[in-house]
Design a protein around this motif. Structure first.
Motif, PDB file in Angstrom:
ATOM      1  N   MET A 188       0.837  -1.205   0.000  1.00 34.65           N
ATOM      2  CA  MET A 188       0.000   0.000   0.000  1.00 34.65           C
ATOM      3  C   MET A 188       0.868   1.250   0.000  1.00 34.65           C
ATOM      4  SD  MET A 188      -2.860  -1.191   2.751  1.00 34.65           S
ATOM      5  CE  MET A 188      -3.619   0.414   2.755  1.00 34.65           C
ATOM      6  N   ALA A 189       1.953   1.230   0.790  1.00 37.14           N
ATOM      7  CA  ALA A 189       2.828   2.390   0.852  1.00 37.14           C
ATOM      8  C   ALA A 189       3.511   2.626  -0.492  1.00 37.14           C
ATOM      9  CB  ALA A 189       3.868   2.198   1.953  1.00 37.14           C
ATOM     10  N   LEU A 190       4.010   1.545  -1.133  1.00 39.68           N
ATOM     11  CA  LEU A 190       4.654   1.684  -2.437  1.00 39.68           C
ATOM     12  C   LEU A 190       3.682   2.199  -3.490  1.00 39.68           C
ATOM     13  CD1 LEU A 190       6.875  -1.540  -2.514  1.00 39.68           C
ATOM     14  CD2 LEU A 190       7.626   0.827  -2.223  1.00 39.68           C
ATOM     15  N   ALA A 191       2.438   1.690  -3.439  1.00 40.67           N
ATOM     16  CA  ALA A 191       1.445   2.148  -4.413  1.00 40.67           C
ATOM     17  C   ALA A 191       1.110   3.623  -4.210  1.00 40.67           C
ATOM     18  CB  ALA A 191       0.176   1.302  -4.286  1.00 40.67           C
ATOM     19  N   SER A 192       1.077   4.067  -2.945  1.00 34.68           N
ATOM     20  CA  SER A 192       0.747   5.466  -2.681  1.00 34.68           C
ATOM     21  C   SER A 192       1.828   6.413  -3.160  1.00 34.68           C
ATOM     22  CB  SER A 192       0.502   5.659  -1.186  1.00 34.68           C
ATOM     23  OG  SER A 192       1.700   5.446  -0.462  1.00 34.68           O
ATOM     24  N   LEU A 193       3.085   5.921  -3.296  1.00 34.24           N
ATOM     25  CA  LEU A 193       4.174   6.790  -3.731  1.00 34.24           C
ATOM     26  C   LEU A 193       4.072   7.159  -5.206  1.00 34.24           C
ATOM     27  CD1 LEU A 193       7.248   5.212  -1.899  1.00 34.24           C
ATOM     28  CD2 LEU A 193       5.871   7.171  -1.243  1.00 34.24           C
ATOM     29  N   ILE A 242       2.787   7.678   2.894  1.00 29.39           N
ATOM     30  CA  ILE A 242       3.245   6.520   3.665  1.00 29.39           C
ATOM     31  C   ILE A 242       2.546   6.485   5.032  1.00 29.39           C
ATOM     32  CG2 ILE A 242       5.231   5.536   4.873  1.00 29.39           C
ATOM     33  CD1 ILE A 242       6.972   6.460   2.541  1.00 29.39           C
ATOM     34  N   LEU A 243       2.417   7.655   5.678  1.00 30.12           N
ATOM     35  CA  LEU A 243       1.738   7.712   6.970  1.00 30.12           C
ATOM     36  C   LEU A 243       0.270   7.315   6.849  1.00 30.12           C
ATOM     37  CD1 LEU A 243       3.272  11.002   8.432  1.00 30.12           C
ATOM     38  CD2 LEU A 243       3.714   8.660   9.172  1.00 30.12           C
ATOM     39  N   ILE A 279       0.140   3.600   6.706  1.00 33.31           N
ATOM     40  CA  ILE A 279       0.381   3.015   8.021  1.00 33.31           C
ATOM     41  C   ILE A 279      -0.867   3.122   8.892  1.00 33.31           C
ATOM     42  CG2 ILE A 279       1.730   3.247  10.138  1.00 33.31           C
ATOM     43  CD1 ILE A 279       4.074   4.152   8.441  1.00 33.31           C
ATOM     44  N   LEU A 280      -1.582   4.240   8.797  1.00 35.44           N
ATOM     45  CA  LEU A 280      -2.802   4.408   9.572  1.00 35.44           C
ATOM     46  C   LEU A 280      -3.842   3.364   9.222  1.00 35.44           C
ATOM     47  CD1 LEU A 280      -3.327   8.275   9.765  1.00 35.44           C
ATOM     48  CD2 LEU A 280      -3.168   6.703  11.676  1.00 35.44           C
ATOM     49  N   ILE A 281      -3.971   3.064   7.933  1.00 35.94           N
ATOM     50  CA  ILE A 281      -4.944   2.054   7.498  1.00 35.94           C
ATOM     51  C   ILE A 281      -4.597   0.687   8.088  1.00 35.94           C
ATOM     52  CG2 ILE A 281      -5.877   0.843   5.485  1.00 35.94           C
ATOM     53  CD1 ILE A 281      -5.473   3.413   3.893  1.00 35.94           C
ATOM     54  N   ALA A 282      -3.316   0.407   8.237  1.00 30.82           N
ATOM     55  CA  ALA A 282      -2.890  -0.884   8.789  1.00 30.82           C
ATOM     56  C   ALA A 282      -3.073  -0.981  10.298  1.00 30.82           C
ATOM     57  CB  ALA A 282      -1.427  -1.130   8.433  1.00 30.82           C
ATOM     58  N   LYS A 283      -3.350   0.155  10.987  1.00 29.26           N
ATOM     59  CA  LYS A 283      -3.584   0.195  12.426  1.00 29.26           C
ATOM     60  C   LYS A 283      -2.443  -0.450  13.222  1.00 29.26           C
ATOM     61  CE  LYS A 283      -8.565   0.486  12.134  1.00 29.26           C
ATOM     62  NZ  LYS A 283      -9.864   0.022  12.634  1.00 29.26           N
ATOM     63  N   PRO A 284      -1.280   0.165  13.232  1.00 28.08           N
ATOM     64  CA  PRO A 284      -0.142  -0.407  13.979  1.00 28.08           C
ATOM     65  C   PRO A 284      -0.333  -0.247  15.482  1.00 28.08           C
ATOM     66  CG  PRO A 284       0.430   1.740  13.112  1.00 28.08           C
ATOM     67  CD  PRO A 284      -0.939   1.428  12.570  1.00 28.08           C
ATOM     68  N   PHE A 311      -0.395  15.232  10.191  1.00 25.94           N
ATOM     69  CA  PHE A 311      -0.841  16.629  10.165  1.00 25.94           C
ATOM     70  C   PHE A 311       0.362  17.576  10.069  1.00 25.94           C
ATOM     71  CE2 PHE A 311      -1.784  20.565  12.469  1.00 25.94           C
ATOM     72  CZ  PHE A 311      -2.860  21.030  11.741  1.00 25.94           C
ATOM     73  N   ILE A 312       1.435  17.285  10.814  1.00 28.52           N
ATOM     74  CA  ILE A 312       2.625  18.140  10.773  1.00 28.52           C
ATOM     75  C   ILE A 312       3.255  18.116   9.387  1.00 28.52           C
ATOM     76  CG2 ILE A 312       4.960  18.433  11.686  1.00 28.52           C
ATOM     77  CD1 ILE A 312       3.929  17.387  14.374  1.00 28.52           C
ATOM     78  N   VAL A 313       3.366  16.910   8.808  1.00 27.23           N
ATOM     79  CA  VAL A 313       3.950  16.783   7.465  1.00 27.23           C
ATOM     80  C   VAL A 313       3.120  17.546   6.441  1.00 27.23           C
ATOM     81  CG1 VAL A 313       4.435  15.149   5.604  1.00 27.23           C
ATOM     82  CG2 VAL A 313       5.111  14.605   7.941  1.00 27.23           C
ATOM     83  N   LEU A 314       1.808  17.413   6.506  1.00 22.04           N
ATOM     84  CA  LEU A 314       0.941  18.118   5.564  1.00 22.04           C
ATOM     85  C   LEU A 314       1.059  19.629   5.730  1.00 22.04           C
ATOM     86  CD1 LEU A 314      -1.235  17.958   3.381  1.00 22.04           C
ATOM     87  CD2 LEU A 314      -2.957  17.865   5.194  1.00 22.04           C
TER      88      LEU A 314
END
Length: 460
Positions: free
Chosen positions: A10-15, A67-68, A71-76, A441-444
């Motif tokens: 998912m992270a690679l696809a989002s990039l 990427i964040l 990660i949120l969707i995966a619920k770490p 939020f900080i990154v955005l």
């Protein structure tokens, strides 16, 4: 930190998104005309695309943001640490039953408290309780009523407490508080149910001038009419007679009559000068001839004559906030009347049914309607129970119109996990959602600020 394996894909696809944004930034060339060769004619326009990634910092920030999100969707979460010592557990008490709990299980609770167990409310938030304070206060009126049933509360505790965490629950096993499907829990739960009251000391109870005999049948208290003498019928007028509202009201009143062995005779118009109750299901004024047909000490219920507003909320009946609430969809605007007493109210505390006495009669004003488009009360089993105090202009107390069923004390309330992995006690897992939301939020915010400054420099 642990999370689901698909997160890497998912992270690679989002990039792909930020890469496309930067690669497809086409820079338009400028045409400069020179006077000395202006007569030679214009050459064919040539264009090219600059497929370089520009603004590397912006690119990195955008990639990091996606990427964040992945990660949120995966619920770490952080796996709980191994517990070397067995900590004392919780004692969960339903504050609505503190008095019978205190009388039945005082010794057991005191022994658990000496071992270090914490006394907590068996409700939303599991707030801390002090045993000495609670037993000396009003145990019913000050009770905290939770909208969650017992199964939902156990699931919540299962999510936040370590595995094999000891919990002693002191509460009645009401069927309405437990789901049919047993939840899977890893807690060590010991349930101490409350026995129903012995009816040898409560053989009879009074309601609306009648005597009822109490008896235990299985796990429920039931009532039967003790005096079987014939009763004079109640003359009730419902107007208009053929509307959907009238059908629901007549059905509820008939149920009350059947339950109390009280014959009810319905009138569609002023055919009798001795009416016991009038249900005027209309916003129009009640004709004087109709109101004069009402007996002294009779009941008149009418719809409010005011503007209606959509007000999706709960409907609290007879001031009993511990009951399951019907849904209120539409209500009329409240007219201020200091003489009227609020009988029903909505979830915001606004009156829905008011009562006052006029000319030795009981007048009720309803700021909704007995119609499914206005409220789902008419679809509920407790609709007759709600109309009973109105019909008899009394509020029944200490009487069970609906029987509360308890399940057997030996019947399980959950399926317990007891694998080899669960033999070791672990602290509760710590979700990382909140921290990652803050980072995203900080990154955005930094990306937006940097992008704004870059555009401003280009303009300048």
């Amino acid at each position: 930190m642990q999370f689901l394996y698909p997160i890497s894909f998912m992270a690679l696809a989002s990039l792909v998104l930020p890469i496309l944004i930067h690669l497809w930034r086409v820079k338009q060339g400028k045409t400069l005309k020179i006077g000395s060769i202006s007569l030679l004619g214009e050459s064919a326009a040539a264009s090219s695309r600059n497929l370089k990634i520009s603004q590397w910092l912006l690119f990195v920030l955008r990639c990091l943001f996606f990427i964040l999100l992945a990660i949120l969707i995966a619920k770490p979460y952080l796996k709980g640490k191994t517990l070397t010592q067995n900590k004392a557990g919780w004692i969960l008490l339903d504050e609505r039953n503190l008095k019978p709990i205190y009388l039945s299980h005082q010794k057991k609770i005191d022994s658990l408290l000496k071992k270090g167990y914490q006394l907590r409310h068996f409700g939303k938030g599991f707030k801390r309780l002090d045993w000495k304070d609670t037993v000396n206060t009003n145990l019913v009126n000050d009770a905290i009523v939770s909208p969650l049933n017992y199964t939902s509360l156990l699931k919540q505790a299962n999510h936040s407490l370590p595995n094999r965490f000891p919990i002693w629950v002191f509460a009645p096993k009401y069927t309405a508080q437990l789901d049919d499907v047993l939840p899977t829990l890893h807690l060590a739960i010991h349930w101490q149910s409350l026995p129903l009251a012995d009816t040898s000391n409560v053989k009879h109870t009074q309601l609306l001038g009648k005597t009822y005999q109490a008896a235990i049948q299985g796990n429920a208290i039931t009532y039967s009419l003790a005096n079987t003498q014939d009763n004079t019928p109640l003359n009730v007028m419902v107007f208009p007679a053929n509307t959907e509202d009238a059908k629901y009201v007549k059905a509820a009143l008939s149920a009350i009559g059947s339950y109390l062995n009280q014959p009810i005779k319905f009138y569609n118009s002023v055919e009798s000068k001795e009416l016991d109750a009038i249900f005027w299901l209309s916003a129009t004024s009640v004709p004087k001839e109709t109101s004069n047909s009402l007996k002294t000490d009779g009941v008149l219920l009418k719809y409010a004559n005011s503007n209606s507003i959509k007000n999706t909320s709960t409907l609290i009946i007879n001031g009993n906030e511990s009951e399951e609430y019907p849904v209120l969809k539409i209500r009329n605007v409240i007219k201020v009347d200091t003489k009227a007493e609020t009988i029903w109210k909505d979830g915001y505390g606004q009156p829905v049914l008011t009562a006052e006495q006029q000319n030795e009669r009981h007048n009720y004003t309803l700021y909704t309607q007995f119609n499914p488009q206005w409220t789902d009360l008419v679809w509920r089993d407790n609709f007759p129970q709600a109309l009973m105090p109105i019909l008899y202009h009394q509020k029944p107390t200490a009487f069970a119109f609906q029987q509360i069923q308890q399940i057997d004390s030996k019947q399980p309330i959950a399926v317990f996990e007891d694998t080899k992995q669960n033999k070791t006690r672990y602290a509760a897992d710590k979700p990382l959602d909140q921290m990652i939301w803050v980072l995203a939020f900080i990154v955005l915010a930094v990306e937006r600020l940097l992008n704004f400054r870059t555009k401003k420099l280009k303009v300048d």
